[in-house]
Scaffold this active site. Structure first.
Site, short mmCIF file in Angstrom:
data_model
loop_
_atom_site.label_atom_id
_atom_site.label_comp_id
_atom_site.label_asym_id
_atom_site.label_seq_id
_atom_site.Cartn_x
_atom_site.Cartn_y
_atom_site.Cartn_z
N ASP A 1 -7.24 -4.13 -3.03
CA ASP A 1 -8.47 -4.54 -3.71
C ASP A 1 -8.95 -5.93 -3.33
OD1 ASP A 1 -8.16 -2.13 -4.91
OD2 ASP A 1 -7.67 -2.90 -6.90
N CYS B 1 2.83 5.61 2.09
CA CYS B 1 1.86 6.71 2.16
C CYS B 1 2.14 7.72 1.05
CB CYS B 1 1.94 7.40 3.52
SG CYS B 1 0.80 8.78 3.68
N PRO C 1 -3.07 -0.66 8.31
CA PRO C 1 -3.12 0.63 9.01
C PRO C 1 -4.04 1.57 8.24
CG PRO C 1 -0.85 -0.07 8.55
CD PRO C 1 -1.74 -0.96 7.76
#
Length: 769
Positions: A612, A466, A360
């Protein structure tokens, strides 16, 4: 080096000297804070001595010594030869492509990424409301970004936008209408000239045979003509193109674009706003929570009444309360109530090495970009994170995030080593919705509304990763990582009201850098916490857990900790064999409440990693070494969307500049089909294209790299591409991004503006949760 100066003294250990390095001017300028300040710790002083080659702890620079650079830890992923040649933090580029910038005028650089993030989230002590007032933060760099506007000079009334010139007037405002009804005047002076890109043909009309923008379309000439009537008058008319079946393939105004699913009408959103759409399952579950002495606002169980304490109590009729309770319970046994779906009875999911996941992505994870990634091999996609309360209240902007393209409704790849029991590949699809909620009642109602109104959902994911302050201050996002019991209760409730749609969760390592808590959380999510076991409740039944290898405090800085991800993946896989130790065997969970989507017959949830991944090498190494089932890719997909193609083919793909430009053209076409081909739609497409280009410009072509693999955190020195187009695509100047957009969307509107989030190419921008 022959001219290497003497070593410097280490302030942490005077007996140990610091090795000098050959850091160049570029490396020095990347760390401008060289002066040692009075409040610096010993470690900070040592770092500055190493990095800047200071003569002593007073911060004085030597006159005749080469600058120092901080000591690099050896990278286990590199060979011994690579460790001796590759500089950490610097992209290795072939010498023939490097540019000497010493003679060029130095441009004014914006703040670095950390400064930009702190400016966006740091509050300044400005008092509001006099003495004792609340602190109000100063708007940060990314606050209130302005994009100007893209509108017609003279606006055409919507009653005339899609009709022929001589059609009867039917404007409800009549002569009081503030918009023009003269189509010829509008075409001449009101709107800009038609675009010549895409061969001058409207992309929407080309696919659907009908353009929803009508005369307002920037390609109106491709689906209109002038005809002469019997009386000699000439009329402008719109042309509709018939499909193969002889029918115009056009939907109504609220279809949301070409091939878009999960579309809800404005009337439905109004009903949501008026609370006219019932949430019976959520209401029943929340009522049960209140009867069970559980606070529905936070999901925390309260102390249950002791049955023994009530055994001697009687009611007004003299009947013992305990006896009456049993009698009432028996009377209700004949009343049938359909039970909620058990976790094992939900639609099964599958995650494997062949199903790389598109994360997302805030702002950039829009439908046109997801559609591009699916065409390049993305097997699972997620919506942008949507806030629960605006969804429940029917806000148009939040519901737009739930729309998906029909290409996202196709099944993902499925090539397991052993078949998954009862997995129906034909019923699976790619697109799922991610939500954020700070209270159990909000998460439950949002889940029930989504499953009722969005038929094309693979799963619903609860965001617990988040780190944005605006979200965490409300108790949502990564703030839930500090309330494991509340999170477990929320996920259990979501599973109870989501029907056959599975529930998943995305988490971080924890809220603090040095205090990871994900192992404990994973154990709770799979086995059930002590509160659940105490009150006889079952595991929450999540179908998949995705762990981002950073803490909330880290945000998007430093490297993702894949070693910790591997530890959590190992724990999840071993929970079945260690169940006798983790929980009392007498209270072993009901198999029906264990997720059916697990990769074993034991019903354990899938476990995915995140962080990453920039190449197929990163992907394959993490799959092999960490033991995760699949990997979620975020910024790597923004930098090069064909990373999914590389994973599928298991090889590097050196995309040419023309191929990369083709992807930009595809995004522009997708955007026009979704946002519209009128002036506003073109401006919206341009804005989101520029947002994506702020990431894609970071891509360094494989052909000019001196060493592989490319790594996150490496920043390239100034370089030129193999041709002018490749150099342009690598430009970090947002004005060049606008030039690229004009190749497909024409000149920008005179009032259009674009303010890049980070002038340093968004290296640690908050792209994901």
């Amino acid at each position: 080096m022959a001219d290497m100066a003497v070593d410097s003294v280490n302030p942490l250990n005077p007996a140990e000297q610091l090795d000098a390095s050959s850091a160049d001017a570029t490396t020095q300028e990347a760390h401008p804070q060289a002066q040692i300040l009075p409040g610096d710790s010993a470690t900070t002083k040592a770092e500055k001595v190493e990095r800047h080659g200071l003569d002593d702890v007073n911060g004085e620079e030597p006159e005749d010594r080469a600058p120092k650079r901080r000591r690099l830890e050896p990278d286990s992923a590199l060979t011994a030869t690579e460790q001796s040649t590759r500089k950490k933090g610097v992209t290795p580029i072939k010498k023939e492509y490097l540019v000497d910038v010493s003679q060029l005028a130095r441009p004014t650089l914006g703040p670095d990424d950390d400064a930009a993030e702190s400016a966006h989230h740091t509050e300044t002590p400005q008092t509001v409301g006099g003495k004792g007032g609340k602190k109000k933060g100063k708007p940060g760099q990314n606050h209130n970004r302005q994009f100007g506007r893209s509108q017609d000079e003279i606006k055409l009334c919507m009653s005339r936008a899609k009709v022929d010139e001589f059609a009867p007037q039917n404007c409800q405002f009549g002569e009081k209408c503030k918009f023009t009804h003269d189509i010829r005047l509008y075409l001449k002076d009101g709107k800009r000239e038609d675009l010549s890109t895409f061969d001058g043909v409207c992309p929407i009309w080309q696919v659907k045979g009908k353009c929803s923008a009508g005369w307002r379309c920037r390609f109106a000439g491709s689906h209109s003509k002038e005809v002469e009537r019997e009386d000699g008058r000439k009329e402008l008319v719109l042309v509709e193109r018939e499909s193969e079946g002889g029918v115009v393939n056009g939907e109504d105004e609220e279809d949301g674009g070409v091939g878009v699913v999960n579309v809800n009408s404005a009337a439905t959103k109004i009903l949501l706003r008026k609370k006219k759409i019932p949430t019976e399952k959520s209401d029943a579950y929340l009522k049960w929570l209140s009867e069970e002495n559980v606070d529905p606002t936070n999901g925390m169980p309260a102390k249950k009444p002791d049955p023994d304490a009530a055994s001697g109590m009687v009611d007004d009729e003299g009947i013992p309360i305990a006896t009456k309770h049993i009698s009432d319970k028996q009377d209700k046994r004949a009343t049938y109530v359909e039970p909620p779906f058990r976790a094992s009875e939900k639609r099964r999911l599958y995650y494997g090495p062949e199903t790389p996941v598109l994360a997302p992505l805030t702002t950039q994870g829009n439908l046109p970009f997801r559609r591009l990634c699916v065409s390049l091999g993305a097997q699972v996609t997620w919506s942008e994170m949507a806030m629960g309360l605006p969804l429940v209240q029917g806000e148009k902007g939040e519901w737009a995030l739930m729309k998906a393209h029909e290409s996202e409704t196709t099944p993902p790849a499925y090539n397991p080593s052993t078949p998954v029991l009862d997995y129906d590949h034909a019923r699976d699809l790619k697109f799922g919705a991610q939500i954020a909620a700070n209270k159990p009642w909000l998460a439950l109602k949002t889940t029930e509304v989504l499953t009722a109104l969005c038929p094309s959902l693979r799963a619903i994911d609860l965001n617990c990763g988040c780190p944005i302050d605006l979200v965490t201050r409300q108790g949502a996002g990564s703030a839930l990582l500090d309330s494991h019991a509340k999170l477990e209760k929320t996920l259990r409730g979501m599973n109870a009201v989501s029907g056959e749609v599975p529930i998943t969760v995305k988490i971080r390592m924890g809220t603090k850098d040095k205090n990871p808590t994900s192992e404990k959380l994973c154990q709770r999510l799979v086995m059930g916490g002590p509160e659940a076991q105490q009150y006889g409740e079952e595991p929450c039944g999540v179908a998949a857990i995705t762990l981002h290898g950073r803490s909330k405090q880290q945000r998007y800085t430093k490297s993702a900790n894949w070693e910790y991800i591997a530890e959590c993946a190992s724990l999840v896989k071993k929970l079945k064999s260690e169940r006798a130790i983790i929980t009392d065997t007498a209270r072993e969970p009901d198999a029906r409440d264990l997720s059916s989507s697990g990769n074993t017959s034991e019903g354990l949830p899938y476990f995915c990693g995140n962080g990453d991944v920039l190449s197929h090498v990163d992907y394959n190494d993490h799959i092999r070494d960490s033991g995760v089932d699949s990997i979620m890719i975020a910024r790597g997909a923004l930098i090069k969307p064909w990373i999914f193609e590389e994973i599928a083919q298991n090889q590097y793909l050196d995309k040419s500049a023309s191929e990369r430009l083709g992807y930009i053209e595809q995004f522009a076409r997708n955007g026009l089909e979704y946002w519209g081909s009128d002036e506003i739609g073109v401006g919206t497409t341009r804005r989101f294209l520029l947002e994506w280009l702020s990431f894609s410009c970071r891509y360094v072509p494989l052909g000019i790299l001196d060493e592989l693999p490319p790594k996150f955190g490496d920043r390239p020195p100034a370089f030129v591409g193999r041709n002018e187009l490749e150099t342009l695509l690598s430009s970090g100047n947002y004005k060049d991004w606008i030039k690229i957009s004009e190749m497909f969307l024409g000149p920008a509107h005179k009032d259009f503006q674009f303010q890049p989030k980070h002038k340093s190419n968004s290296y640690e921008i908050e792209a994901e949760g």
